[in-house]
Design a protein around this motif. Structure first.
Motif, mmCIF file in Angstrom:
data_model
loop_
_atom_site.group_PDB
_atom_site.id
_atom_site.type_symbol
_atom_site.label_atom_id
_atom_site.label_comp_id
_atom_site.label_asym_id
_atom_site.label_seq_id
_atom_site.Cartn_x
_atom_site.Cartn_y
_atom_site.Cartn_z
ATOM 1 N N GLY A 31 0.824 -1.207 0.000
ATOM 2 C CA GLY A 31 0.000 0.000 0.000
ATOM 3 C C GLY A 31 0.853 1.250 0.000
ATOM 4 O O GLY A 31 0.648 2.160 -0.813
ATOM 5 N N GLU A 32 1.832 1.284 0.870
ATOM 6 C CA GLU A 32 2.731 2.440 0.944
ATOM 7 C C GLU A 32 3.561 2.570 -0.331
ATOM 8 O O GLU A 32 3.702 3.654 -0.889
ATOM 9 C CB GLU A 32 3.662 2.301 2.147
ATOM 10 C CG GLU A 32 4.654 3.442 2.270
ATOM 11 C CD GLU A 32 5.624 3.237 3.418
ATOM 12 O OE1 GLU A 32 6.713 3.823 3.350
ATOM 13 O OE2 GLU A 32 5.301 2.507 4.369
ATOM 14 N N ILE A 37 4.796 5.028 -5.732
ATOM 15 C CA ILE A 37 4.954 4.868 -7.180
ATOM 16 C C ILE A 37 3.968 5.765 -7.916
ATOM 17 O O ILE A 37 4.339 6.492 -8.840
ATOM 18 C CB ILE A 37 4.769 3.394 -7.589
ATOM 19 C CG1 ILE A 37 5.939 2.555 -7.067
ATOM 20 C CG2 ILE A 37 4.620 3.259 -9.108
ATOM 21 C CD1 ILE A 37 5.718 1.057 -7.169
ATOM 22 N N VAL A 38 2.714 5.713 -7.511
ATOM 23 C CA VAL A 38 1.686 6.534 -8.159
ATOM 24 C C VAL A 38 2.029 8.020 -8.042
ATOM 25 O O VAL A 38 1.961 8.768 -9.021
ATOM 26 C CB VAL A 38 0.291 6.236 -7.569
ATOM 27 C CG1 VAL A 38 -0.736 7.261 -8.034
ATOM 28 C CG2 VAL A 38 -0.153 4.830 -7.941
ATOM 29 N N ALA A 39 2.419 8.451 -6.860
ATOM 30 C CA ALA A 39 2.755 9.866 -6.647
ATOM 31 C C ALA A 39 3.958 10.277 -7.490
ATOM 32 O O ALA A 39 3.969 11.360 -8.083
ATOM 33 C CB ALA A 39 3.038 10.130 -5.174
#
Length: 77
Positions: A31-32, A37-39
């Protein structure tokens, strides 16, 4: 998974008790990591490719861990 179990002298079934899949073994804090990665991709410079953003994130993660960062230019990356 069997190779990992052999390397640490435990049964493969024991590994699966704690990590139901290979992905869980590698991404236990997924989750972290997914959020990072998305950010990193979302917030990249307009001229930076998603792949380059991922490479930069890998450098950041290695720097945070204290590991030696390979010279990617020399390695062809």
């Amino acid at each position: 998974m069997a190779e990992i179990a052999d390397a640490v002298n435990i049964a493969a079934k024991t590994v699966f008790v704690y990590f139901p899949s290979k992905e869980d073994l590698v991404f236990s804090d997924s989750g972290e990591m997914r959020d990072r990665i998305v950010a990193r991709i979302r917030d990249r410079h307009p001229d930076e490719t998603p792949l380059a953003a991922m490479g930069a994130l890998m450098h950041e993660l290695m720097a945070e861990s204290g590991e030696v960062i390979a010279d990617l230019q020399r390695c062809g990356g």
